[in-house]
Design a protein around this motif. Sequence first.
Motif, mmCIF file in Angstrom:
data_model
loop_
_atom_site.group_PDB
_atom_site.id
_atom_site.type_symbol
_atom_site.label_atom_id
_atom_site.label_comp_id
_atom_site.label_asym_id
_atom_site.label_seq_id
_atom_site.Cartn_x
_atom_site.Cartn_y
_atom_site.Cartn_z
ATOM 1 N N ALA A 156 0.836 -1.201 0.000
ATOM 2 C CA ALA A 156 0.000 0.000 0.000
ATOM 3 C C ALA A 156 0.875 1.256 0.000
ATOM 4 O O ALA A 156 0.584 2.242 -0.699
ATOM 5 N N LEU A 157 1.942 1.238 0.782
ATOM 6 C CA LEU A 157 2.872 2.376 0.781
ATOM 7 C C LEU A 157 3.571 2.506 -0.574
ATOM 8 O O LEU A 157 3.831 3.617 -1.045
ATOM 9 N N ALA A 158 3.882 1.364 -1.194
ATOM 10 C CA ALA A 158 4.485 1.410 -2.528
ATOM 11 C C ALA A 158 3.529 2.025 -3.543
ATOM 12 O O ALA A 158 3.962 2.712 -4.479
ATOM 13 N N LEU A 159 2.234 1.802 -3.379
ATOM 14 C CA LEU A 159 1.249 2.411 -4.282
ATOM 15 C C LEU A 159 1.284 3.928 -4.148
ATOM 16 O O LEU A 159 1.224 4.652 -5.151
ATOM 17 N N LEU A 160 1.391 4.428 -2.894
ATOM 18 C CA LEU A 160 1.511 5.875 -2.701
ATOM 19 C C LEU A 160 2.775 6.400 -3.379
ATOM 20 O O LEU A 160 2.763 7.458 -4.012
ATOM 21 N N GLY A 161 3.874 5.655 -3.236
ATOM 22 C CA GLY A 161 5.109 6.058 -3.889
ATOM 23 C C GLY A 161 4.971 6.102 -5.394
ATOM 24 O O GLY A 161 5.525 6.994 -6.057
ATOM 25 N N THR A 162 4.231 5.165 -5.956
ATOM 26 C CA THR A 162 3.988 5.152 -7.398
ATOM 27 C C THR A 162 3.183 6.381 -7.819
ATOM 28 O O THR A 162 3.472 7.013 -8.848
ATOM 29 N N PHE A 163 2.185 6.748 -7.015
ATOM 30 C CA PHE A 163 1.412 7.966 -7.292
ATOM 31 C C PHE A 163 2.318 9.198 -7.252
ATOM 32 O O PHE A 163 2.188 10.109 -8.085
ATOM 33 N N PHE A 164 3.255 9.231 -6.295
ATOM 34 C CA PHE A 164 4.140 10.385 -6.186
ATOM 35 C C PHE A 164 5.046 10.510 -7.405
ATOM 36 O O PHE A 164 5.321 11.625 -7.868
ATOM 37 N N LEU A 165 5.508 9.370 -7.936
ATOM 38 C CA LEU A 165 6.312 9.435 -9.161
ATOM 39 C C LEU A 165 5.472 9.915 -10.338
ATOM 40 O O LEU A 165 5.976 10.610 -11.231
ATOM 41 N N ALA A 166 4.192 9.533 -10.340
ATOM 42 C CA ALA A 166 3.303 10.057 -11.395
ATOM 43 C C ALA A 166 3.172 11.570 -11.279
ATOM 44 O O ALA A 166 3.199 12.293 -12.284
ATOM 45 N N LEU A 167 3.056 12.066 -10.039
ATOM 46 C CA LEU A 167 2.971 13.509 -9.833
ATOM 47 C C LEU A 167 4.275 14.208 -10.203
ATOM 48 O O LEU A 167 4.267 15.360 -10.652
ATOM 49 N N ALA A 168 5.395 13.524 -10.029
ATOM 50 C CA ALA A 168 6.682 14.108 -10.388
ATOM 51 C C ALA A 168 6.762 14.415 -11.870
ATOM 52 O O ALA A 168 7.488 15.324 -12.291
ATOM 53 N N GLY A 169 6.031 13.669 -12.665
ATOM 54 C CA GLY A 169 6.044 13.878 -14.111
ATOM 55 C C GLY A 169 4.924 14.756 -14.606
ATOM 56 O O GLY A 169 4.703 14.854 -15.811
ATOM 57 N N ALA A 170 4.205 15.397 -13.693
ATOM 58 C CA ALA A 170 3.048 16.209 -14.092
ATOM 59 C C ALA A 170 3.397 17.683 -14.229
ATOM 60 O O ALA A 170 2.517 18.528 -14.283
ATOM 61 N N GLY A 171 4.694 17.999 -14.273
ATOM 62 C CA GLY A 171 5.113 19.385 -14.407
ATOM 63 C C GLY A 171 5.150 19.828 -15.856
ATOM 64 O O GLY A 171 4.389 19.340 -16.701
ATOM 65 N N PRO A 172 6.048 20.753 -16.187
ATOM 66 C CA PRO A 172 6.154 21.235 -17.575
ATOM 67 C C PRO A 172 6.383 20.090 -18.547
ATOM 68 O O PRO A 172 7.261 19.248 -18.339
ATOM 69 N N GLY A 173 5.587 20.073 -19.582
ATOM 70 C CA GLY A 173 5.686 19.005 -20.561
ATOM 71 C C GLY A 173 4.927 17.762 -20.194
ATOM 72 O O GLY A 173 4.866 16.823 -20.971
ATOM 73 N N GLY A 174 4.353 17.708 -18.993
ATOM 74 C CA GLY A 174 3.617 16.533 -18.522
ATOM 75 C C GLY A 174 2.136 16.685 -18.772
ATOM 76 O O GLY A 174 1.708 17.636 -19.423
ATOM 77 N N PRO A 175 1.293 15.783 -18.248
ATOM 78 C CA PRO A 175 1.736 14.627 -17.452
ATOM 79 C C PRO A 175 2.328 13.511 -18.322
ATOM 80 O O PRO A 175 2.023 13.424 -19.501
ATOM 81 N N ARG A 176 3.149 12.703 -17.680
ATOM 82 C CA ARG A 176 3.780 11.590 -18.370
ATOM 83 C C ARG A 176 3.223 10.278 -17.830
ATOM 84 O O ARG A 176 2.665 10.236 -16.747
ATOM 85 N N SER A 177 3.439 9.231 -18.579
ATOM 86 C CA SER A 177 2.965 7.925 -18.138
ATOM 87 C C SER A 177 3.922 7.366 -17.089
ATOM 88 O O SER A 177 4.952 7.966 -16.771
ATOM 89 N N LEU A 178 3.604 6.198 -16.560
ATOM 90 C CA LEU A 178 4.461 5.527 -15.600
ATOM 91 C C LEU A 178 5.402 4.532 -16.280
ATOM 92 O O LEU A 178 5.994 3.691 -15.610
ATOM 93 N N LEU A 179 5.527 4.629 -17.589
ATOM 94 C CA LEU A 179 6.519 3.817 -18.290
ATOM 95 C C LEU A 179 7.916 4.296 -17.922
ATOM 96 O O LEU A 179 8.187 5.503 -17.877
ATOM 97 N N LEU A 180 8.805 3.355 -17.643
ATOM 98 C CA LEU A 180 10.165 3.720 -17.256
ATOM 99 C C LEU A 180 10.846 4.574 -18.324
ATOM 100 O O LEU A 180 11.557 5.521 -18.012
ATOM 101 N N GLY A 181 10.610 4.238 -19.585
ATOM 102 C CA GLY A 181 11.216 4.996 -20.670
ATOM 103 C C GLY A 181 10.784 6.452 -20.650
ATOM 104 O O GLY A 181 11.612 7.358 -20.826
ATOM 105 N N ASP A 182 9.490 6.713 -20.423
ATOM 106 C CA ASP A 182 8.996 8.091 -20.376
ATOM 107 C C ASP A 182 9.565 8.838 -19.180
ATOM 108 O O ASP A 182 9.950 10.012 -19.284
ATOM 109 N N LEU A 183 9.614 8.178 -18.026
ATOM 110 C CA LEU A 183 10.119 8.842 -16.822
ATOM 111 C C LEU A 183 11.614 9.133 -16.916
ATOM 112 O O LEU A 183 12.073 10.218 -16.525
ATOM 113 N N THR A 184 12.383 8.191 -17.437
ATOM 114 C CA THR A 184 13.830 8.424 -17.528
ATOM 115 C C THR A 184 14.160 9.455 -18.607
ATOM 116 O O THR A 184 15.120 10.221 -18.454
#
Length: 474
Positions: A156-184
């Motif tokens: 459950a805590l890992a799910l929150l962490g996953t949501f936070f990484l999704a929010l990390a990609g929601a800035g300029p140029g986002g939102p981005r998917s949770l695909l590793l390629g998109d995030l990196t």
Amino acid sequence: MFFVILAPLALAAVAFAGPSQARRPLALLAGAVLHLGGVAVLWVTRPGPALGGWLELDPLARIVLPMTSALFCVCAVYAQGYLKRRPDRDNRVFVGGLLVLLSAMTVVTLSQHLGLLWVAIELTTLSTAPLIYFDKTARSLEAAWKYLLVCSLGIALALLGTFFLALAGAGPGGPRSLLLGDLTRAGAALSSPWVRAGFVFLLVGYGTKMGLAPLHSWKPDAYGEAPGVLGALLSGGVTSVGFVALARVLQVCSAAGEAPFARDALVGIGLLSMALAAVFMIGQRDFKRMLAYSSVEHMGILTLGLGLGGAAASGAMFHTVNNGLTKGVLFLTAGNLHRSYGSKRVDDVRGAARRLPVSGPLFLAGFLAVTGSPPFGPFFSEFSILNGALGGGRWVVGALYLAFLSIIFVGMGATVLKVVLGDPAGAPEVKAHGDSWLTAGPPLFLMAVVLLLGLFLPRELASLFDAAAARVGG
């Protein structure tokens, strides 16, 4: 690629639906063999990404997937003899659950999408929790519930962490998917505070699944009460795919410029896990719980190597294979000892080398291998991690690493020698549970592979370890 995911699920359906108690274990063996064959084809052909990039056989997957598949296949052979000796237990859930576990571990290893990875990690928990209760005792029921509750909280805590990484990609140029390629590819465009928060929650969540200290509370009970075949798969397979999940998260942190923060946390929790294992290994009276703390130690070693990076990270990739296979030897032979003596207490078990002339010496050899004694594979992977620490100027980390390894060797050795040596006369005995080729042959095969990896490491495998370390920012 879909074959190695769907074939075990299809055989799991056969196992759940099949009426024959005696023939049901054959479905387990068939699923294991089909999966291993499919993995061999993937390893040779190296297919590209599938499912829109959600699944990929990247270097890390090329290391962990064959190891878990081979370990599962060996355990499936062992289960033929084990389940034949347990006609008093309905094996429907046990066989079906193990096949679902194999499919879930495959998805975790291949997943390039953090959401899919989380779902598959949760499935490994749900598919194995009922199997811990196979003996249907009060202690096994308690262990199953503790495993389910603690690991579910971590996930459950890992799910929150996953949501936070999704929010990390929601800035300029986002939102981005949770695909590793998109995030990196987003790199520095990811929000640093959200990346850090996401890493902390994911470290706690997936660290719980790996059994890192202080998140390990489920391990001694679950490993102590689970059948040996399940203990081998939990310690050698499930924790390894948990390590894969953590490595994927580090990959994102490295791309976002947060590698120093993440690596320091990994080094700290790795050393803490080794320290805790060293404390609880001293004077341990239950040899299966001893193996649980050994698993805590080796998850700490893997995390430490990942955190140090460079040669240490490559050594951690090598150690994933060595640890998985060696834990298979230890848990399968420990299961043989437990059944022969009807106890897992050191006070009751002695002279195992005489009573079980294959499993007893194998248990001793497994101890020597897992504690990093040459010429077995773990010696070289653990030495690579030490070399990486000293080569990077981390002298204090290297000294603590050596100190904890030494304490664990002494503490674990005291327990193992009491079990293996001595005279079995007067010790409890269950006469129908001696060595057989189905229960002693599989750990003997694994031990031979562990020795071979110490004597000869193919150049392609060494390059693969380096490539996997480079992929996660090592």
